[in-house]
Motif scaffolding. Sequence first.
Motif, short mmCIF file in Angstrom:
data_model
loop_
_atom_site.label_atom_id
_atom_site.label_comp_id
_atom_site.label_asym_id
_atom_site.label_seq_id
_atom_site.Cartn_x
_atom_site.Cartn_y
_atom_site.Cartn_z
N ALA A 106 0.81 -1.21 0.00
CA ALA A 106 0.00 0.00 0.00
C ALA A 106 0.85 1.27 0.00
O ALA A 106 0.44 2.31 -0.53
CB ALA A 106 -0.92 -0.01 1.21
N CYS A 107 2.07 1.17 0.56
CA CYS A 107 2.90 2.37 0.68
C CYS A 107 3.36 2.92 -0.67
O CYS A 107 3.73 4.08 -0.78
CB CYS A 107 4.09 2.11 1.59
N ILE A 108 3.34 2.10 -1.71
CA ILE A 108 3.73 2.55 -3.05
C ILE A 108 2.88 3.77 -3.45
O ILE A 108 3.36 4.71 -4.08
CB ILE A 108 3.54 1.42 -4.11
N LYS A 110 1.89 6.02 -1.54
CA LYS A 110 2.38 7.20 -0.82
C LYS A 110 3.65 7.76 -1.46
O LYS A 110 3.78 8.95 -1.69
CB LYS A 110 2.67 6.86 0.65
N HIS A 111 4.63 6.86 -1.73
CA HIS A 111 5.92 7.39 -2.20
C HIS A 111 6.16 7.18 -3.69
O HIS A 111 7.13 7.68 -4.24
CB HIS A 111 7.08 6.84 -1.38
N GLY A 112 5.28 6.43 -4.34
CA GLY A 112 5.45 6.24 -5.78
C GLY A 112 6.40 5.11 -6.09
O GLY A 112 7.24 4.72 -5.27
N TRP A 115 10.64 4.29 -5.43
CA TRP A 115 11.14 4.77 -4.14
C TRP A 115 10.88 3.70 -3.09
O TRP A 115 10.11 2.78 -3.32
CB TRP A 115 10.47 6.09 -3.76
N VAL A 116 11.53 3.89 -1.95
CA VAL A 116 11.44 2.83 -0.96
C VAL A 116 11.27 3.44 0.44
O VAL A 116 11.76 4.54 0.70
CB VAL A 116 12.70 1.93 -1.05
N CYS A 117 10.53 2.74 1.30
CA CYS A 117 10.37 3.21 2.68
C CYS A 117 10.55 2.03 3.62
O CYS A 117 10.73 0.90 3.17
CB CYS A 117 9.00 3.86 2.87
N ASP A 118 10.48 2.29 4.91
CA ASP A 118 10.68 1.21 5.88
C ASP A 118 9.63 0.11 5.74
O ASP A 118 9.93 -1.05 5.97
CB ASP A 118 10.67 1.78 7.30
N GLU A 119 8.42 0.51 5.36
CA GLU A 119 7.36 -0.49 5.21
C GLU A 119 7.73 -1.50 4.10
O GLU A 119 7.56 -2.71 4.28
CB GLU A 119 6.05 0.23 4.88
N CYS A 120 8.22 -0.97 2.97
CA CYS A 120 8.66 -1.85 1.87
C CYS A 120 9.74 -2.82 2.36
O CYS A 120 9.67 -4.02 2.15
CB CYS A 120 9.33 -1.08 0.73
N ILE A 121 10.76 -2.24 2.99
CA ILE A 121 11.92 -3.05 3.40
C ILE A 121 11.50 -4.10 4.42
O ILE A 121 11.90 -5.26 4.32
CB ILE A 121 13.02 -2.15 4.02
#
Length: 379
Positions: A106-108, A110-112, A115-121
Amino acid sequence: MQLVASNEQEFVLKKFSEHYSRSAQSVRKISEREFGFGGWDKKIESRHASFMNNDELKSYLVRNTPLYISYSVAFYEFPEARPMEKKNWKGAELVFDLDADHLQLACIAKHGKGWVCDECINAVKSETMKLIEEFLVPDFGLKKEEMSINFSGNRGFHVHVSSDEVSGLDGYARREVVDYIMGTGLDEAGVFYKEGTRMRGPKLGEGGWRGKIARTFAEKLEEQKLNELGIHTRTINRFYEKKKEVAEGLANGNWDVIHLPKPEEFWREISAKLKVNLGDQIDQMVTPDATKLIRVPDSLHGETGLAARKTSNLEKFDALKDAAVFDLNGKTNGVRVKVMKAPAFRLGEQTFGPYENYTLTLPEAAAIYLICKKAAVLA
Ligand SMILES: [Zn+2]
C-alpha cells in the motif's frame, strides 16, 4: 529517454571508483563466474566477462567503474566463452530474489514506484525470513552456513544457497523448488472443508503442504506467535486459552476446537499467508534460471548508491542505514544539488524531503541517492 547530464554521471562514477579503491572484493569461486556490467541506460549492457581473481576484479572496478555489476549464479569451465553452451556449465547456486515490487504494498501509493520506505523493506525482509526459516531450513534441510543473504541495494533481498546438494539442479528442478515454496497449485479449498458441521483440515503428521500448514500453525500456537499470521488479537486470545485442546485437534485434523464465524475463509486465508510471496512474474525471477546474472554482493547499486550489503543478521539489518557507504551526516562532504522532485525518504538516521524544484546541500550519501534516481542534478 531521460539522460543524466555527464557532470552527474562523472560525479557518481568517481565516487563509486573511490569506494571500490577502498574496498577488497571477495567473490567466491570468482574464476568460474561470468560477469556483466551496466550503466545509466541498462542494468546489464555487456556480459561474458571473467576475472582470474578478486584483485583483478578490484582493479577493473576502480578503473572502468560500472554503475552496476552482476555475476552468474552458475559456475563455468569457460565463463567468457559464447554462445552460452560453450561455457560448459558446472553447476549453480540456488538464488532467490525477493523484491518489494512483487508484494503490491500500500505504501507505493504514498511514495510512488521507484522509491522505498521502511514499510517496503520490512515487508520484503519478513518474506525473506519466512523463506529461510520455514522452507529452506526445515523442508529442504539446507544449512544456514550454506546460505548467504544480501540486500539488493534497492528494494529487496537476495538469498544465495551454495551447498553441493543444490548445485547440480537443472532449471526444471529449480522451478519445482519455487513452486513448492510459493504453494503453486495448492488448493486451499481442498485442504480445509466442512464435514457435516465439523471443520476438517490437515493433520500434523501429513506430508507436503498439508502437514506443513498444520505444523506451522501448531508451532506458532506453542510459541505464542499467532500474531505473525495476521490474526486478530481477540481471536488469538481464544486460541491461547484453549491451547492444549487446539493442539490435540490439529493432531487429528479437527480444526474447529475454537468456533469461528467463517471458518473455511479464515483457515484458507491463514494457509495462503504461509506461502512465500515471490511475485507472479516468474520469468523475471532468478531462481529457476540457472544461467542468469545477479548483482554481486557488496557491490554498489546504480539506482541508489547503496551497497548490496551482505548481512549475517537479517532481523537486525537496517538496509537504509547499514547499506550506505557514503557520508551520511553531511559534516564533511556536503553536496549542493537541485532536486527536481522526490518524496520523503530515510537514509541513516535522517529523513529527507519531500522536495520539488529545490536547491540545497545534502550529505554525500543522500545527494548520490537522488542523482542515481535521476531526481536531482549538481547545483
Ligand atoms: Zn514503501
